[in-house]
Design an enzyme around this catalytic site. Structure first.
Site, PDB file in Angstrom:
ATOM      1  N   CYS A  13      39.746  23.776 -13.368  1.00 10.22           N
ATOM      2  CA  CYS A  13      40.714  24.532 -14.127  1.00 10.22           C
ATOM      3  C   CYS A  13      42.142  24.583 -13.362  1.00 10.22           C
ATOM      4  O   CYS A  13      42.148  24.215 -12.257  1.00 10.22           O
ATOM      5  CB  CYS A  13      40.241  25.858 -14.755  1.00 10.22           C
ATOM      6  SG  CYS A  13      40.081  26.775 -13.278  1.00 10.22           S
ATOM      7  N   GLU A  54      34.718  25.986  -7.794  1.00 17.40           N
ATOM      8  CA  GLU A  54      35.567  25.385  -6.791  1.00 17.40           C
ATOM      9  C   GLU A  54      36.209  26.511  -5.688  1.00 17.40           C
ATOM     10  O   GLU A  54      35.741  26.354  -4.672  1.00 17.40           O
ATOM     11  CB  GLU A  54      36.851  24.551  -7.412  1.00 17.40           C
ATOM     12  CG  GLU A  54      36.095  23.295  -8.250  1.00 17.40           C
ATOM     13  CD  GLU A  54      36.152  23.885  -9.572  1.00 17.40           C
ATOM     14  OE1 GLU A  54      36.004  22.831 -10.415  1.00 17.40           O
ATOM     15  OE2 GLU A  54      35.959  25.012  -9.965  1.00 17.40           O
ATOM     16  N   CYS A  60      41.629  26.340 -10.075  1.00 19.84           N
ATOM     17  CA  CYS A  60      40.816  25.709  -9.222  1.00 19.84           C
ATOM     18  C   CYS A  60      41.565  24.430  -8.585  1.00 19.84           C
ATOM     19  O   CYS A  60      41.679  24.215  -7.512  1.00 19.84           O
ATOM     20  CB  CYS A  60      39.466  25.455  -9.433  1.00 19.84           C
ATOM     21  SG  CYS A  60      38.418  26.789  -9.948  1.00 19.84           S
ATOM     22  N   SER A  83      35.658  19.220 -14.597  1.00 17.35           N
ATOM     23  CA  SER A  83      36.967  18.976 -14.448  1.00 17.35           C
ATOM     24  C   SER A  83      37.651  20.454 -14.055  1.00 17.35           C
ATOM     25  O   SER A  83      37.585  21.412 -14.833  1.00 17.35           O
ATOM     26  CB  SER A  83      38.070  18.546 -15.460  1.00 17.35           C
ATOM     27  OG  SER A  83      39.229  18.265 -15.349  1.00 17.35           O
TER      28      SER A  83
END
Length: 211
Positions: free
Chosen positions: A145, A118, A148, A143
């Protein structure tokens, strides 16, 4: 017949239009957009029907079982990263239905401490205005972190579409509490990609998430 003042008299057609307008406002409030001239929840991927009307409902809805073109682009980035010897996580940033940034986890490739997918994606999108981020959707195969997620919150990105959160789950509850819409696909291909990688390279994976 009830006589009404001329300024409060409405035709049947006007009442129908008013009802449709009210339905449209409700659909928008619930996150739906108009489709084919009706005011039911929409299957468009656009972020606002004031900018783009759906075309016959041809675009698919973002549901927990649907991988759209944007997530497929993110998955392509993830696979490219794996082929380069990196960690298979990919991301794209879309504004008004157009991809403006692509990225993949390149910590290994670049010897970087921060280039998660990301972060790489947002960096590659370049310098944008605040209003651009506020119309954007961030897609990630995994997903995001804390780092990000924080970048998405900093720039007020209103929606994040996540390929899967089975192998790793970031601070999703906190991100939602900040008003961000999260859509979790739990796509089997995204899950398998990460499961296979974690099984093959557990030390590298632990390094990536700070363990």
């Amino acid at each position: 017949m009830i006589n009404m003042p001329s300024d409060t008299r409405f035709s049947a057609g006007h009442m129908v239009l008013s009802a449709r307008a009210a339905g449209h406002r409700m659909a928008v409030a619930l996150g739906g957009l108009c489709r084919s001239g009706t005011y039911a929840p929409c299957t468009s991927l656009s972020t606002g029907c004031t900018r783009q009307r759906c075309e016959g409902g041809a675009k698919r809805s973002l549901t927990a079982t649907t991988m759209d073109e944007f997530m497929r682009a993110a998955l392509h980035e993830a696979k490219q990263g794996l082929a380069e010897g990196g960690i298979p996580i990919g991301s794209v940033l879309a504004i008004d239905g157009t991809i403006v940034g692509r990225g993949r986890n390149r910590r290994v490739q670049k010897g970087s401490a921060i280039l998660h997918a990301e972060m790489d994606c947002i960096e590659n999108a370049g310098r944008l205005k605040a209003g651009d981020y506020q119309r954007a959707v961030l897609y990630s195969t995994l997903s995001p972190c804390d780092m990000c997620s924080g970048a998405a919150l900093l720039y007020n990105i209103p929606k994040i579409v996540i390929g899967e959160n089975t192998t790793f789950r970031g601070p999703e509850d906190y991100v939602r509490s900040r008003g961000v819409e999260l859509i979790i696909l739990n796509d089997p291909e995204c899950i398998k990609l990460m499961r296979d990688f974690i099984a093959a390279r557990p030390q590298l994976w632990n390094e990536d998430i700070g363990l």
